[in-house]
Write a protein that holds these residues in place. Structure first.
Motif, PDB file in Angstrom:
ATOM      1  N   MET A 217     -16.924 -10.162  -9.844  1.00 53.20           N
ATOM      2  CA  MET A 217     -16.319 -10.090  -8.551  1.00 53.20           C
ATOM      3  C   MET A 217     -16.469  -8.857  -7.991  1.00 53.20           C
ATOM      4  N   HIS A 218     -17.498  -8.069  -8.676  1.00 57.04           N
ATOM      5  CA  HIS A 218     -17.710  -6.575  -8.290  1.00 57.04           C
ATOM      6  C   HIS A 218     -17.468  -6.467  -6.754  1.00 57.04           C
ATOM      7  N   SER A 219     -18.141  -7.354  -5.880  1.00 59.71           N
ATOM      8  CA  SER A 219     -18.186  -7.166  -4.398  1.00 59.71           C
ATOM      9  C   SER A 219     -16.808  -7.300  -3.725  1.00 59.71           C
ATOM     10  N   TYR A 220     -16.039  -7.887  -4.249  1.00 61.05           N
ATOM     11  CA  TYR A 220     -14.837  -8.063  -3.911  1.00 61.05           C
ATOM     12  C   TYR A 220     -13.846  -7.109  -4.314  1.00 61.05           C
ATOM     13  N   MET A 221     -14.076  -6.050  -5.034  1.00 57.20           N
ATOM     14  CA  MET A 221     -13.223  -4.994  -5.446  1.00 57.20           C
ATOM     15  C   MET A 221     -13.268  -3.813  -4.288  1.00 57.20           C
ATOM     16  N   ALA A 222     -12.202  -3.939  -3.585  1.00 55.66           N
ATOM     17  CA  ALA A 222     -12.190  -3.001  -2.461  1.00 55.66           C
ATOM     18  C   ALA A 222     -10.730  -2.748  -2.255  1.00 55.66           C
ATOM     19  N   GLY A 223     -10.652  -1.660  -1.416  1.00 57.04           N
ATOM     20  CA  GLY A 223      -9.225  -1.160  -1.329  1.00 57.04           C
ATOM     21  C   GLY A 223      -9.310  -0.389   0.065  1.00 57.04           C
ATOM     22  N   LYS A 224      -8.432   0.520   0.263  1.00 59.38           N
ATOM     23  CA  LYS A 224      -8.273   1.354   1.475  1.00 59.38           C
ATOM     24  C   LYS A 224      -7.529   2.702   1.286  1.00 59.38           C
ATOM     25  N   ILE A 225      -7.859   3.523   1.852  1.00 60.43           N
ATOM     26  CA  ILE A 225      -6.984   4.937   1.970  1.00 60.43           C
ATOM     27  C   ILE A 225      -6.311   4.846   3.477  1.00 60.43           C
ATOM     28  N   VAL A 226      -5.079   5.027   3.520  1.00 59.74           N
ATOM     29  CA  VAL A 226      -4.284   5.044   4.513  1.00 59.74           C
ATOM     30  C   VAL A 226      -3.648   6.381   4.807  1.00 59.74           C
ATOM     31  N   VAL A 227      -4.226   7.165   5.838  1.00 57.28           N
ATOM     32  CA  VAL A 227      -3.906   8.366   5.961  1.00 57.28           C
ATOM     33  C   VAL A 227      -2.503   8.509   7.026  1.00 57.28           C
ATOM     34  N   LEU A 228      -1.478   9.294   6.567  1.00 59.05           N
ATOM     35  CA  LEU A 228      -0.177   9.127   7.316  1.00 59.05           C
ATOM     36  C   LEU A 228      -0.152  10.639   7.626  1.00 59.05           C
ATOM     37  N   SER A 229       0.775  10.781   8.509  1.00 55.26           N
ATOM     38  CA  SER A 229       1.113  12.278   8.963  1.00 55.26           C
ATOM     39  C   SER A 229       1.830  12.660   7.845  1.00 55.26           C
ATOM     40  N   PRO A 230       1.827  14.204   7.868  1.00 60.15           N
ATOM     41  CA  PRO A 230       2.702  14.601   6.439  1.00 60.15           C
ATOM     42  C   PRO A 230       4.052  14.265   6.684  1.00 60.15           C
ATOM     43  N   GLU A 231       4.729  14.093   7.793  1.00 53.46           N
ATOM     44  CA  GLU A 231       6.072  13.610   7.784  1.00 53.46           C
ATOM     45  C   GLU A 231       6.355  12.307   7.475  1.00 53.46           C
ATOM     46  N   ASP A 232       5.573  11.184   7.778  1.00 52.44           N
ATOM     47  CA  ASP A 232       5.664  10.053   7.623  1.00 52.44           C
ATOM     48  C   ASP A 232       5.469   9.802   6.024  1.00 52.44           C
ATOM     49  N   TYR A 233       4.325  10.461   5.674  1.00 49.55           N
ATOM     50  CA  TYR A 233       4.028  10.291   4.359  1.00 49.55           C
ATOM     51  C   TYR A 233       5.228  10.826   3.437  1.00 49.55           C
ATOM     52  N   LYS A 234       6.136  11.912   3.640  1.00 48.10           N
ATOM     53  CA  LYS A 234       6.919  12.387   2.869  1.00 48.10           C
ATOM     54  C   LYS A 234       8.118  11.298   2.823  1.00 48.10           C
ATOM     55  N   ALA A 235       8.276  10.813   4.177  1.00 47.51           N
ATOM     56  CA  ALA A 235       9.480   9.941   4.175  1.00 47.51           C
ATOM     57  C   ALA A 235       9.176   8.586   3.239  1.00 47.51           C
ATOM     58  N   TRP A 236       8.053   8.238   3.611  1.00 43.41           N
ATOM     59  CA  TRP A 236       7.536   6.992   2.679  1.00 43.41           C
ATOM     60  C   TRP A 236       7.659   7.421   1.115  1.00 43.41           C
ATOM     61  N   TYR A 237       7.124   8.453   0.838  1.00 44.87           N
ATOM     62  CA  TYR A 237       7.195   8.894  -0.748  1.00 44.87           C
ATOM     63  C   TYR A 237       8.399   9.026  -1.420  1.00 44.87           C
ATOM     64  N   ASP A 238       9.600   9.571  -0.741  1.00 40.96           N
ATOM     65  CA  ASP A 238      10.622   9.821  -0.990  1.00 40.96           C
ATOM     66  C   ASP A 238      11.469   8.572  -1.037  1.00 40.96           C
ATOM     67  N   LYS A 239      11.332   7.755  -0.050  1.00 45.78           N
ATOM     68  CA  LYS A 239      11.757   6.577  -0.211  1.00 45.78           C
ATOM     69  C   LYS A 239      11.594   5.639  -1.306  1.00 45.78           C
ATOM     70  N   GLU A 240      10.371   5.583  -1.535  1.00 46.91           N
ATOM     71  CA  GLU A 240       9.662   4.502  -2.508  1.00 46.91           C
ATOM     72  C   GLU A 240       9.944   5.114  -3.857  1.00 46.91           C
ATOM     73  N   GLY A 241      10.143   6.355  -3.851  1.00 46.86           N
ATOM     74  CA  GLY A 241      10.459   7.385  -5.168  1.00 46.86           C
ATOM     75  C   GLY A 241      11.858   7.196  -5.763  1.00 46.86           C
ATOM     76  N   ALA A 242      12.615   6.999  -4.418  1.00 47.71           N
ATOM     77  CA  ALA A 242      14.114   6.798  -4.834  1.00 47.71           C
ATOM     78  C   ALA A 242      14.319   5.424  -5.453  1.00 47.71           C
ATOM     79  N   LYS A 243      13.500   4.460  -4.736  1.00 45.26           N
ATOM     80  CA  LYS A 243      13.641   2.949  -5.155  1.00 45.26           C
ATOM     81  C   LYS A 243      13.179   2.869  -6.524  1.00 45.26           C
ATOM     82  N   LEU A 244      12.143   3.605  -6.818  1.00 43.29           N
ATOM     83  CA  LEU A 244      11.671   3.485  -8.276  1.00 43.29           C
ATOM     84  C   LEU A 244      12.755   4.088  -9.100  1.00 43.29           C
ATOM     85  N   ASN A 245      13.419   5.095  -8.951  1.00 41.97           N
ATOM     86  CA  ASN A 245      14.437   5.718  -9.663  1.00 41.97           C
ATOM     87  C   ASN A 245      15.487   4.505  -9.830  1.00 41.97           C
ATOM     88  N   ASP A 246      15.907   3.988  -8.794  1.00 45.45           N
ATOM     89  CA  ASP A 246      17.103   2.934  -8.956  1.00 45.45           C
ATOM     90  C   ASP A 246      16.776   2.190  -9.792  1.00 45.45           C
TER      91      ASP A 246
END
Ligand code: HEM
Ligand SMILES: [Cu+2]
Ligand SMILES: [Cu+2]
Lengths: 262, 523
Positions: A217-246
């Motif tokens: 399935m080599h040709s189906y192995m794909a993904g994407k890089i999503v670029v967020l603004s630093p603020e959006d990124y931080k918000a997302w990262y902290d939120k997901e991080g908190a969930k993870l800790n919970d």
């Protein structure tokens, strides 16, 4: 095609700037002084690519024109029934080896020097960076953030910050290729390889595609890089991080904490 | 003329023709595989098969057969066998029975390669066979191993034979600087085969040991190393491109000298600068195939420099070839047309290789269609055009008959146009990021129309090849009698009758002091 002046300048550049450019390859490795502005490898790549394309286009066009002219000029005609290649004197025979050799080597060195400089850009990762570890497997890209957060086939990154991937594989060879960032490197079991890139524009997505034949399935192995603004990124990262800790504390799975790689 | 006589022949010319038939059959099959791939890629999603493995098997067989069963045997099997004894004025090769063994092994190898299409789980490891995949796939990696081993062995014993033949069996008076360029080129190719094929043999044997006998050469969880295979493989397989390049350039030199009725330009530059230079550098550039494989940085930079240096001997050979046109008297029969075509195709292929020598550019270009386009230009297509040129050129000699000039030229132009459509487009989408070895490309929908263009181009190109092959078959059966030396060449192979009898000449030839194979002008 391209602007004639540029062609001529590049041709002259080939010969003249060879030594200068070659010398220029060293300071990049030395890397002393104040922290320089971050060079974007993708931009530098496009730059060198254009130069090399101009270079080989000139050589190609010149060579092709000479060949075509010779084919035409020396076609068989009445009065030209057999070849009359001049007998080369020993000096001429040697000159025909030495001069082209130097011309080719000069161009080679010019390209090598610039290539080396660009290589340093690709291999010297800016110190202020986001480090992600990537484990590839048939057929996915599994990213782990510094806080232990894991994602699959999608990497969210903040704009403007260099991203370093440390890669390994749990099965076959894979390759994390991001065409937009002009970068790829294999991942494989038993070794850790790396690459870095500089995401710039928030809101953009960049295709990631496997570039090492890794299985059915080599040709189906794909993904994407999503670029967020630093603020959006931080918000997302902290939120997901908190969930993870919970979830972690809730399940008391301290042992599942992934080892921090540095 | 009966079949048994052919199978048990030890005559170098017949052995050569057996090589030609076998390698052309291989070319046809691998060509059909290419067409299947092109059709599959003409739309997003499944087109003619919904099983990626089917595509992967086509691609495996296309690559492996084209290189190992078509180009190398056609060049070092057919041309070397047919031409070398005739060019040096020998009755046969040094070890005719070893020669027969070599062609038998070649047929065993071809049959093994063809069985790919009949065994239940055919190999799907690509012609490079990289572990770990090749050691864990359900595909039959052993087939790959044995095909490579047998074809490699056939080639090695051919190599020993020809080196001996050229060293000991040259006609009286034929000094080393009177050899045809083709003979020099082939010697260079065989030296490379003798040195490097054993390394390939080792590599492919070790993956089968890993897969079937449980060794761990390439398994890092047990002390092995994945990259070792890639180093061993390319330590051979880079020189292998010169095993293809050298003889096909040799063929071009013969053709260009004959049709320009001219001395080869700066013979010693071509031999001692070009051929020797390539043989010397061949073994120290392999890491350019591992630029994105996680190799040590210093090796990537070091081999960037050696790789760029290859431009020197290759450039000298191109200067020699093109220089041979200077003050010539050129006609454009089909062989010369193909040879002239190669000058341009090879130029494109060679120059587009320069960015690939630079690791920092390759970091984007590697493993994309740019690479596929580049190596088809420089090796696959340039080499195939040269092989077709050579078959047309020596056709009157080995069949005694003439092919049809009109169809010959038509076939050339059709193939030439199709080729450029296909492989130029490949390089173009490669730079834009289309990865190679893809059965499908859903993440790159922007390339659909380019893929369709390439499918169209490959149909055009295929038609041209079919015209050529049909032209040969018809010509061999009922072409007009050709005469012994239709091109008016000076080279020794044209001094005997067409087709040459067993033993080549009634009495062994010798050459005069001032004779050279390219002495068109009386001095
Ligand atoms: C005659 C017309 C030809 C066409 C239309 C053609 C087309 C192709 C295509 C579509 C691919 C696969 C690209 C991919 O999925 O990555 C390919 C790969 C390849 N071709 Fe050809 N090809 C032709 C001739 C040749 C010849 C004469 C050779 C001789 C050496 C050759 C050697 C290869 C190799 C070595 C590969 C790579 C296989 C691999 O990735 O393992 N091809 N070709
Ligand atoms: Cu893959
Ligand atoms: Cu190579």
């Amino acid at each position: 095609m391209r602007n004639l002046k540029k062609l001529v300048a590049a041709a002259a550049g080939c010969l003249i700037s060879t030594s200068i450019a070659f010398a220029g390859a060293y300071p990049a490795t030395a890397g002393s002084g104040a922290p320089p502005a971050i060079k974007d490898p993708a931009v530098e790549w496009d730059h060198l690519w254009r130069e090399v394309i101009i270079d080989i286009t000139i050589i190609g066009v010149v060579f092709a024109l000479i060949t075509a002219w010779l084919l035409w000029r020396y076609r068989r005609r009445p009065g030209n029934e057999t070849g009359h290649a001049p007998k080369l004197s020993a000096a001429a025979a040697v000159a025909w080896v030495v001069i082209p050799t130097f011309v080719f080597l000069a161009d080679d060195l010019y390209i090598a020097a610039n290539g080396w400089q660009l290589w340093n850009v690709y291999r010297e990762v800016p110190a202020d960076r986001l480090e992600i570890s990537l484990e590839t497997g048939m057929y996915s890209f599994d990213y782990t953030y510094p806080n232990g957060l894991r994602t699959q086939n999608e990497l969210k990154v903040p704009a403007g910050k260099p991203v370093l991937l440390r890669m390994t594989s749990r099965d076959t060879l894979h390759n994390h290729f991001i065409p937009d960032f002009r970068v790829k490197e294999d991942s494989m079991p038993g070794r850790i390889t790396y690459l870095w890139f500089l995401p710039k524009e928030a809101g953009k997505q960049h295709v990631v595609s496997c570039a090492a034949y890794c299985g059915v399935m080599h040709s189906y192995m794909a993904g994407k890089i999503v670029v967020l603004s630093p603020e959006d990124y931080k918000a997302w990262y902290d939120k997901e991080g908190a969930k993870l800790n919970d979830t972690k504390s809730a399940a008391e799975r301290a042992t599942a904490m992934p080892a921090k790689k540095s | 003329m009966n079949i048994k006589e052919w199978i048990f022949t030890t005559d170098h010319k017949r052995v050569g023709i057996l090589y030609l038939i076998g390698s052309m059959a291989a070319f046809a099959i691998a060509g059909v595989m290419a067409m299947m791939m092109r059709i599959e890629l003409s739309s997003l999603g499944p087109t003619i098969t919904d099983n990626p493995t089917t595509y992967n098997v086509w691609l495996y067989s296309h690559g492996a057969i084209m290189i190992l069963a078509f180009q190398i045997p056609a060049l070092t099997g057919f041309f070397a066998n047919f031409c070398i004894p005739l060019m040096i004025g020998a009755k046969d090769v040094a070890f005719p029975r070893v020669n027969a063994l070599s062609v038998w092994l070649f047929y065993v190898g071809v049959i093994l390669a063809l069985l790919t299409f009949f065994v239940p789980d055919p190999p799907d490891v690509m012609w490079t066979g990289y572990p770990p995949y090749s050691t864990i796939t359900t595909g039959n990696t052993a087939f790959y191993t044995f095909t490579v081993l047998i074809l490699g062995f056939a080639s090695i014993i051919g190599g020993v034979n020809f080196l001996t033949t050229v060293v000991y069996m040259r006609a009286p008076g034929m000094g080393w600087t009177k050899l045809n360029i083709f003979v020099w080129c082939t010697l260079g190719a065989f030296v490379l085969q003798l040195i490097f094929v054993p390394v390939l043999g080792t590599a492919v044997t070790l993956i089968s040991l890993d897969k079937y006998l449980g060794t761990h050469f390439f398994d890092p969880t047990n002390g092995g190393d994945v990259l070792t295979y890639q180093n061993l493989f390319w330590f051979y397989s880079h020189p292998a491109v010169y095993v293809i390049f050298l003889p096909f350039f040799g063929v071009l030199f013969e053709i260009v000298a004959t049709f320009a009725r001219n001395q080869v330009f700066n013979y010693k530059m071509v031999v001692f600068g070009g051929i020797f230079g390539i043989v010397a550098l061949a073994g120290v550039v392999w890491v350019h195939h591992l630029y994105v494989s996680g190799m040590a940085d210093w090796l990537r930079i070091g081999m960037m420099i050696t790789t760029l240096m290859i431009s020197v001997p290759v450039g000298l050979m191109l200067i020699g070839l093109v220089g041979t046109l200077y003050k010539g008297s050129i006609t454009f029969e089909t062989p010369m047309l193909y040879a002239s075509g190669v000058m341009f195709l090879f130029l494109i292929g060679g120059l587009t290789g320069i960015p690939l020598a630079v690791p920092s550019l390759t970091i984007h270009l590697a493993r994309t269609y740019y690479v596929v386009g580049h190596f088809h230009y420089v090796m696959a297509v340039a080499g195939t055009f040269a092989i077709f040129a050579g078959v047309y050129y020596w056709f009157p000699k080995f069949t005694g008959r003439m092919y049809n000039e009109f169809w010959g030229k038509l076939g050339f132009w059709i193939t030439f146009v199709g080729t450029n459509i296909v492989f130029w487009t490949m390089m173009d989408i490669g730079v834009q990021g289309m990865p190679r070895r893809y059965y499908d490309y859903a993440q790159f929908p922007q390339f659909v129309s380019a893929h369709q263009l390439m499918t169209l181009g490959s149909i055009i190109l295929g038609i041209g090849f079919v015209i050529a092959v049909v032209n040969w078959i018809v010509g061999a059966i009922r072409g007009p009698k050709a005469g012994d030396n239709p091109w008016g060449s000076h080279s020794l192979e044209w001094t005997t009758v067409s087709p040459p009898p067993h033993g080549n000449w009634p009495s062994p030839p010798s050459v005069a002091e001032n004779w050279t194979p390219y002495g068109y002008e009386k001095r």
